[in-house]
Design a protein around this motif. Sequence first.
Motif, mmCIF file in Angstrom:
data_model
loop_
_atom_site.group_PDB
_atom_site.id
_atom_site.type_symbol
_atom_site.label_atom_id
_atom_site.label_comp_id
_atom_site.label_asym_id
_atom_site.label_seq_id
_atom_site.Cartn_x
_atom_site.Cartn_y
_atom_site.Cartn_z
ATOM 1 N N PRO A 17 0.800 -1.240 0.000
ATOM 2 C CA PRO A 17 0.000 0.000 0.000
ATOM 3 C C PRO A 17 0.824 1.278 0.000
ATOM 4 O O PRO A 17 0.438 2.263 -0.627
ATOM 5 C CB PRO A 17 -0.835 -0.136 1.288
ATOM 6 C CG PRO A 17 -0.958 -1.604 1.502
ATOM 7 C CD PRO A 17 0.335 -2.196 1.036
ATOM 8 N N ARG A 18 1.995 1.276 0.678
ATOM 9 C CA ARG A 18 2.766 2.518 0.784
ATOM 10 C C ARG A 18 3.320 2.988 -0.552
ATOM 11 O O ARG A 18 3.799 4.113 -0.671
ATOM 12 C CB ARG A 18 3.896 2.359 1.792
ATOM 13 C CG ARG A 18 4.943 1.292 1.477
ATOM 14 C CD ARG A 18 5.961 1.203 2.609
ATOM 15 N NE ARG A 18 6.962 0.161 2.461
ATOM 16 C CZ ARG A 18 6.790 -1.112 2.767
ATOM 17 N NH1 ARG A 18 5.599 -1.515 3.216
ATOM 18 N NH2 ARG A 18 7.768 -1.998 2.638
ATOM 19 N N GLN A 19 3.287 2.136 -1.574
ATOM 20 C CA GLN A 19 3.752 2.543 -2.890
ATOM 21 C C GLN A 19 2.638 3.165 -3.728
ATOM 22 O O GLN A 19 2.852 3.504 -4.895
ATOM 23 C CB GLN A 19 4.371 1.352 -3.626
ATOM 24 C CG GLN A 19 5.649 0.846 -2.976
ATOM 25 C CD GLN A 19 6.434 -0.122 -3.851
ATOM 26 O OE1 GLN A 19 7.632 -0.298 -3.673
ATOM 27 N NE2 GLN A 19 5.757 -0.754 -4.795
ATOM 28 N N GLY A 20 1.450 3.305 -3.110
ATOM 29 C CA GLY A 20 0.364 3.992 -3.795
ATOM 30 C C GLY A 20 0.745 5.426 -4.099
ATOM 31 O O GLY A 20 1.586 6.027 -3.429
ATOM 32 N N VAL A 51 2.369 8.707 -1.829
ATOM 33 C CA VAL A 51 1.429 9.093 -0.774
ATOM 34 C C VAL A 51 2.143 9.788 0.381
ATOM 35 O O VAL A 51 1.690 10.829 0.870
ATOM 36 C CB VAL A 51 0.659 7.849 -0.273
ATOM 37 C CG1 VAL A 51 -0.072 8.170 1.025
ATOM 38 C CG2 VAL A 51 -0.343 7.389 -1.319
ATOM 39 N N ALA A 52 3.244 9.228 0.841
ATOM 40 C CA ALA A 52 3.932 9.789 2.003
ATOM 41 C C ALA A 52 4.366 11.230 1.775
ATOM 42 O O ALA A 52 4.370 12.040 2.699
ATOM 43 C CB ALA A 52 5.149 8.928 2.354
ATOM 44 N N GLU A 53 4.733 11.577 0.524
ATOM 45 C CA GLU A 53 5.192 12.935 0.229
ATOM 46 C C GLU A 53 4.032 13.911 0.077
ATOM 47 O O GLU A 53 4.214 15.124 0.190
ATOM 48 C CB GLU A 53 6.032 12.926 -1.046
ATOM 49 C CG GLU A 53 7.334 12.138 -0.933
ATOM 50 C CD GLU A 53 8.121 12.150 -2.233
ATOM 51 O OE1 GLU A 53 7.827 13.023 -3.084
ATOM 52 O OE2 GLU A 53 9.001 11.296 -2.419
ATOM 53 N N TRP A 102 1.442 -2.416 6.664
ATOM 54 C CA TRP A 102 0.599 -1.993 7.786
ATOM 55 C C TRP A 102 -0.754 -1.569 7.228
ATOM 56 O O TRP A 102 -0.838 -0.996 6.147
ATOM 57 C CB TRP A 102 1.239 -0.811 8.518
ATOM 58 C CG TRP A 102 2.473 -1.159 9.279
ATOM 59 C CD1 TRP A 102 3.734 -1.225 8.789
ATOM 60 C CD2 TRP A 102 2.560 -1.496 10.655
ATOM 61 N NE1 TRP A 102 4.613 -1.586 9.776
ATOM 62 C CE2 TRP A 102 3.924 -1.757 10.950
ATOM 63 C CE3 TRP A 102 1.628 -1.609 11.688
ATOM 64 C CZ2 TRP A 102 4.370 -2.112 12.211
ATOM 65 C CZ3 TRP A 102 2.081 -1.961 12.961
ATOM 66 C CH2 TRP A 102 3.423 -2.211 13.209
ATOM 67 N N ARG A 103 -1.792 -1.855 7.981
ATOM 68 C CA ARG A 103 -3.139 -1.468 7.554
ATOM 69 C C ARG A 103 -3.814 -0.672 8.650
ATOM 70 O O ARG A 103 -3.485 -0.826 9.834
ATOM 71 C CB ARG A 103 -3.979 -2.715 7.238
ATOM 72 C CG ARG A 103 -3.515 -3.478 6.013
ATOM 73 C CD ARG A 103 -4.388 -4.715 5.770
ATOM 74 N NE ARG A 103 -5.782 -4.346 5.571
ATOM 75 C CZ ARG A 103 -6.786 -5.240 5.570
ATOM 76 N NH1 ARG A 103 -6.532 -6.520 5.769
ATOM 77 N NH2 ARG A 103 -8.024 -4.847 5.382
ATOM 78 N N ALA A 104 -4.738 0.185 8.267
ATOM 79 C CA ALA A 104 -5.503 0.961 9.241
ATOM 80 C C ALA A 104 -6.536 0.063 9.902
ATOM 81 O O ALA A 104 -7.280 -0.635 9.222
ATOM 82 C CB ALA A 104 -6.190 2.144 8.562
ATOM 83 N N ASP A 151 0.605 2.535 6.111
ATOM 84 C CA ASP A 151 1.777 1.731 5.747
ATOM 85 C C ASP A 151 3.024 2.593 5.608
ATOM 86 O O ASP A 151 4.146 2.113 5.774
ATOM 87 C CB ASP A 151 1.500 0.993 4.434
ATOM 88 C CG ASP A 151 2.517 -0.111 4.147
ATOM 89 O OD1 ASP A 151 3.042 -0.689 5.129
ATOM 90 O OD2 ASP A 151 2.781 -0.377 2.975
ATOM 91 N N ALA A 152 2.840 3.872 5.327
ATOM 92 C CA ALA A 152 4.001 4.747 5.107
ATOM 93 C C ALA A 152 4.523 5.366 6.403
ATOM 94 O O ALA A 152 5.633 5.887 6.427
ATOM 95 C CB ALA A 152 3.623 5.865 4.135
ATOM 96 N N MET A 153 3.725 5.303 7.485
ATOM 97 C CA MET A 153 4.085 6.048 8.684
ATOM 98 C C MET A 153 5.028 5.332 9.652
ATOM 99 O O MET A 153 6.059 5.857 10.013
ATOM 100 C CB MET A 153 2.803 6.459 9.449
ATOM 101 C CG MET A 153 1.934 7.462 8.708
ATOM 102 S SD MET A 153 2.766 9.063 8.497
ATOM 103 C CE MET A 153 2.946 9.110 6.717
#
Length: 891
Positions: A17-20, A51-53, A102-104, A151-153
């Motif tokens: 997911p973090r690569q979304g 997403v993280a950026e 990681w998932r919410a 997932d990015a945090m």
Amino acid sequence: MQQLVRHAVIFEPDDPPRQGRLTFLDPGGTETVTIAEPGGTREVPATRVPVAEAVAALSRARNDETAHPSARFWGAAALVALQFVARGRILPGLSAGDFDAWRAGPFDADDVRRVRELADAMPASARAVPAGGLLPDAERLVRDFLDAVADAMPRSPGAVRATGTSVFASVKPVKAPRLRLWAEEVAAGLDAGLRLSLRVETSGPEHAAFRAVAQLHSLADPTLVADAADLWAGRAPGLGARGRIDAVIAVRKAARVWAPLEALLDSAVPDEIVLSDGDVNDLLSGAATRLAAAGVDVHWPRSLMRGLSARAVIDDDGGHDTPSFLGGGRLLGFNWRLALGGRPLTQAEMDQLAEAHRPVVRLRDQWVLIDPDLARKARERELKPLTGIDALGAALTGSVEVDGEEVEVEPGAWLEELRARITDPEPVAQPAALAATLRDYQLRGLGWLDRMTSLGLGGCLADDMGLGKTITLIALHLHRASGPTLVVCPASLLGNWEREITKFAPGTPVRRFHGPARTLDGADDGFVLTTYGTMRLDAARLAAHPWGLLVADEAQHVKNHRSGTAQALREIPAAARVALTGTPVENNLSELWAILDWTTPGLLGSHTRFRSRWARPVESGQGADKFARLVGPFLLRRRKSDPGIAPELPPKTETDRPVSLTQEQAGLYEAVVREIMQQIAQADDMARRGLIVKLLTGLKQICNHPAQYLHESQPRLSGRSGKLELLDELLDTILAEDGAVLVFTQYVAMARLLERHLTERGVATQLLHGGTPVPRREEMVRRFQDGQAPVFLLSLKAAGTGLNLTRADHVIHFDRWWNPAVEDQATDRAYRIGQTKPVQVHRLIAEGTVEDRIAEMLAAKRSLADSILAAGPAALTELTDAELANLVELR
């Protein structure tokens, strides 16, 4: 990013997911995407951002009216995702491609409703996807986005402790198919439809046995509740087809918080468990609280919850000599007292409770559930004795801190009477020897000071500047008639004190302890006046002399308790101490501690304890009412705007005067921003803070005049500064109307440039700054009040307090100070008792600059509680580079 949010944006999920990515339909984008929309497809240029950026910019965009609706939507979704992360609502698992992810989750009923409401609000432009199929389900897309943010945090070493493996701390995707079974078990809890609760029950004539019955609640419909046995047997319709699975998941999650619940998983039906006395004590001691935090409620039998409570009691036998008691070494007994239904327990009942070996005890013909903490208090009744000042503080706040816990306090009759005496002092008549008539509020202040000093407590008179603190203190000296009074004040106020004493207390001896020939010989009565600098040098001589009263005027000069001045002041004993200041707090509550710890030592405890118990909670918005009850009796604060305080004062009008930068100023401003921001981006933390202060100071000087920033020795002044041009216009109007004006600047160098400029224009002016000798200051004040110099240039720091300049009907702040309280003090040189003309306050602000943004901050700061003010430029050194650039950008 600030520009990208003005375009439509779509979210593209990925694995993991973090690569979304968030794809902004940006006309200047370097990529091309084909998107599907209702009615067809189209190719558009785009910019893709991980997403993280994008999270930070999106979060700000949610309230930005210039942002595209889809950007505002994803900004709202980003905020929800960050809140889930902050609450710890994230779980580790594997993606469809076996990558760590990681998932919410897990979500409770409110979380589920919030996600669905968010999905329902999704605009069509936020659902467009690269062509190839139907528009995605809105709720699924929202959940994918929440997972991407989650997932990015948490990619930190803490993830290793949380999961037992380093896989979930890696930023780079890691394939871990071996964790598939474990991940499915964890992931099952994300969408579990049930929540567990426990109902504690007892049986037997003496409540010999305890058990906990498990109940399940539907997250979709909280009104649906069933015992676990009924759900397992299929007798709980409406709780979902996978009810048994959800029940096991809910129990397993709860067992991670409280191990005895694992017994539910070992039985054929997850229904109930037998509780030992130790289990019950564990629940009462904190396990129930931990379970509640995990979403598991524990319900106790109502018949056993009879309201057993504890409070700390201060014992006193009355008849104390108050000053020696509060300042001496006498201690008061301090004990726990337990009550049942509000009625105190007898000593025999306390003994019975202390000797109980089970979680229930029979008191007054009824069974009562015992909290182990209450049983401990019954066994360990005697607490550490309190000093008199600590006991008074406890009586004022109604509570005291015991072993880090805030507990209610019941003071004895004598302490309660003392509390009433200092919170509601009786009025006193003004002294016959006072050659003036005190106003009502000044008489109330005199009564308050008399009560506090007679008890040996001291106090801080913090009335607004110009409300007559000096005359009130003179009246206190005459009323007490208890020996000499030592007044410590800034050098600029020596003359004012001497004049006021001579005027209002004629015949009262007054001398200056200042200069090379200073002496205390014969100073057995009346007033002795000295400066903070002299006091610091001669503290030992002053400490050897008996003083009936010690006064610190403009007491903010000792707000730094570590300074040599503050420490020297503490060395001088006196029968009573009074602090006078219009600003008891300028930057933080430690300044108030420094003042009150001098006037009433011990009231607020040590500085370290004060910061932890009072300052940090109050500055974060908690406990302000209780803190006010503690310090209120020792701090008298009246404002000119209070009803009935100063009705004779004329109106005051405050106006912000925007000015444009000249071309030279604008060029300098942008060059300095560009140069120093580049240095800041490459600097370490310590150097960065220094560069930020340098940047802000330089920009403010450019806004004043280029010559000030460039340090020109013989500059041409006219035509180079928008502020200077406006100042000339204002002065021409004021002087044409026979007015008088105070011009404040925080920079002595700028004041000298203004003095030179005005002199060249033929304007009669004078300049007062920190280096001006005391006799010269007094002569300047006289000349201004007599009308000989209608324009008075003043350094804000040197002349912002203590001076009486009521001839001025205009005040100009040429530049802005970081704290509005300091500016208000400067304005009060003119706006004070004795002023008969309306006062106009002009604040010069360079448009589109950092001064504009600072003005907005100062306006907001004025609405804060008087006890909490920001820390000036130091607070701005913690800004991010982006926030700093936004602050200083020339607009």
